[in-house]
Design an enzyme around this catalytic site. Structure first.
Site, PDB file in Angstrom:
ATOM      1  N   GLU A 198       0.889  -1.174   0.000  1.00  0.00           N
ATOM      2  CA  GLU A 198       0.000   0.000   0.000  1.00  0.00           C
ATOM      3  C   GLU A 198       0.918   1.211   0.000  1.00  0.00           C
ATOM      4  O   GLU A 198       0.654   2.214  -0.656  1.00  0.00           O
ATOM      5  CB  GLU A 198      -0.865  -0.039   1.278  1.00  0.00           C
ATOM      6  CG  GLU A 198      -1.826   1.121   1.456  1.00  0.00           C
ATOM      7  CD  GLU A 198      -2.536   1.093   2.829  1.00  0.00           C
ATOM      8  OE1 GLU A 198      -2.042   0.416   3.761  1.00  0.00           O
ATOM      9  OE2 GLU A 198      -3.570   1.763   2.963  1.00  0.00           O
ATOM     10  N   ASP A 276     -12.753  -0.217   2.879  1.00  0.00           N
ATOM     11  CA  ASP A 276     -11.677  -0.006   3.865  1.00  0.00           C
ATOM     12  C   ASP A 276     -12.222   0.549   5.190  1.00  0.00           C
ATOM     13  O   ASP A 276     -12.426  -0.208   6.127  1.00  0.00           O
ATOM     14  CB  ASP A 276     -10.586   0.900   3.273  1.00  0.00           C
ATOM     15  CG  ASP A 276      -9.210   0.645   3.884  1.00  0.00           C
ATOM     16  OD1 ASP A 276      -9.124  -0.112   4.858  1.00  0.00           O
ATOM     17  OD2 ASP A 276      -8.221   1.208   3.371  1.00  0.00           O
TER      18      ASP A 276
HETATM   19  N1  ADE Z   1      -6.131   0.522   9.414  1.00  0.00           N
HETATM   20  C1  ADE Z   1      -7.373   0.861   9.073  1.00  0.00           C
HETATM   21  N2  ADE Z   1      -7.389   1.310   7.813  1.00  0.00           N
HETATM   22  C2  ADE Z   1      -6.122   1.232   7.339  1.00  0.00           C
HETATM   23  C3  ADE Z   1      -5.495   1.527   6.109  1.00  0.00           C
HETATM   24  N3  ADE Z   1      -6.163   2.021   5.064  1.00  0.00           N
HETATM   25  N4  ADE Z   1      -4.172   1.349   5.997  1.00  0.00           N
HETATM   26  C4  ADE Z   1      -3.481   0.872   7.043  1.00  0.00           C
HETATM   27  N5  ADE Z   1      -4.028   0.566   8.214  1.00  0.00           N
HETATM   28  C5  ADE Z   1      -5.335   0.746   8.369  1.00  0.00           C
HETATM   29 ZN    ZN Z   2      -7.271  -1.461   5.329  1.00  0.00          ZN
END
Ligand code: ADE
Ligand code: ZN
Length: 341
Positions: A198, A276
């Protein structure tokens, strides 16, 4: 039915949604009042504003300090699923929760897990939606804390618990740090996934697959910088749980027509869409499909492919998965007949 309505009404699976990122602002206000917790603003909606993952994670922690007893956990799980059903025709979710967001402030693990399970049962009864739980390692915790969390989760296991995942800020803390937790989870029969690439190079995807034993990858956008990792994941049919809006906001891809998810689809990777942290990013599972598919001008065939990728990526056993696929295909046929392009 117009295309936006069609996209909103597509039956959906969601495999990347953090229950703690789904709290309705009104519920945060209610729970804060119930427990005598002061909020920095009367307009709780204002809390949900950030520019980086670090700011986001601070607010994530803060709003969840209002969730304390078993009824609170049941309420947030129930409302989270209700929103998914009503805003995006959610049928099935494997939902993350962060145990160490709660236990260090004195909430017993049993309260967290039983409360979430209560909410899941009530939502299934009222809306027919099904949901399982994935406990998340929080990357900024120590390996010892993560291992103790995993042991505690297993000691308080509820039937809904099916997996171990990992979230938090990715760049500073590599996957290998949490090998012991993942090994224990694997031995205990939990399925495994992790947020990866990510905000870090594709080597993290390789480590999650090869070292931690992950079967899916959450996010994964930086994979596009390594053709070999792309090829491998394509060949192995690895599923990616992608989240257009959250990463558009905190990782600098504000234009969904230039988001790496597009490149992942073009590269032949198995992708589906997720919300998410829907309330915290002012989105919902319906809006993710409407915005991402709509803004990119993708046809219904691609929208349906993503929906069915979600079904294939679940951790249901083969016969339950085949049953879910049949249900989805029947509903898609009905929707197709109503679509006016
Ligand atoms: N915890 C909750 N949402 C998240 C995200 N988008 N990236 C990393 N940790 C998270
Ligand atoms: Zn996440």
């Amino acid at each position: 039915m117009d295309y936006a309505e069609y996209l909103r009404r597509l039956p959906k699976v969601e495999l990347h949604c953090h229950v703690e990122g789904t709290l309705r602002p009104a519920t945060v206000a209610d729970l804060a009042k119930k427990h005598g917790i002061a909020l920095p603003t009367e307009d709780v909606d204002e809390l949900y504003t950030y520019e980086t993952i670090y700011e986001f994670l601070d607010i994530f922690r803060f709003v969840n300090s209002t969730v304390i007893d078993r009824d609170d956990f049941a309420r947030v799980a129930y409302e989270s699923l209700e929103d998914g059903v009503k805003l995006g025709n959610l049928k099935y979710r494997e939902m993350f929760f962060n145990p160490t967001l709660h236990t260090p402030r004195g909430v017993p693990m049993a309260t967290v897990m039983n409360g979430l399970a209560d909410g899941i049962h009530a939502a299934e009864q009222d809306f027919g939606v099904r949901c399982f739980l994935i406990a998340d390692v929080y990357r900024q915790d120590s390996p010892e804390m993560a291992l103790a969390m995993t042991e505690d989760v297993l000691a308080n296991r509820v039937p809904e618990l099916i997996g171990l995942g990992m979230d938090g800020a990715e760049a500073p803390d590599p996957p290998e740090k949490f090998l012991a937790s993942y090994q224990l989870a694997g031995k205990a029969g939990l399925r495994r996934t992790s947020h990866a690439s990510e905000d870090a190079p594709p080597a993290n995807i390789t480590a999650c697959l090869d070292v931690l034993g992950c079967e899916r990858i959450d996010h994964g956008y930086h994979i596009l910088s390594d053709e070999k990792v792309v090829e491998r994941c394509r060949d192995e049919g690895i599923h990616f749980t992608c989240c257009p809006t959250s990463t558009a906001v905190v990782y600098g891809w504000p234009d969904l027509t230039a988001h790496p998810i597009k490149g992942m689809i073009e590269a032949g990777l198995k992708v589906h869409l997720n919300s998410d942290d829907p309330t915290m990013f002012r989105t919902d599972i319906g809006k993710e499909y409407v915005d991402f598919i709509g803004q990119n001008g993708y046809p219904p065939e691609l929208a349906k492919e993503l929906v069915l990728n979600g079904v294939d990526a679940t951790w249901l056993d083969d016969s339950d998965k085949a049953e879910l696929r049949r249900e989805f295909e029947a509903e898609l046929t009905t929707l197709d007949a109503q679509l006016v392009l």
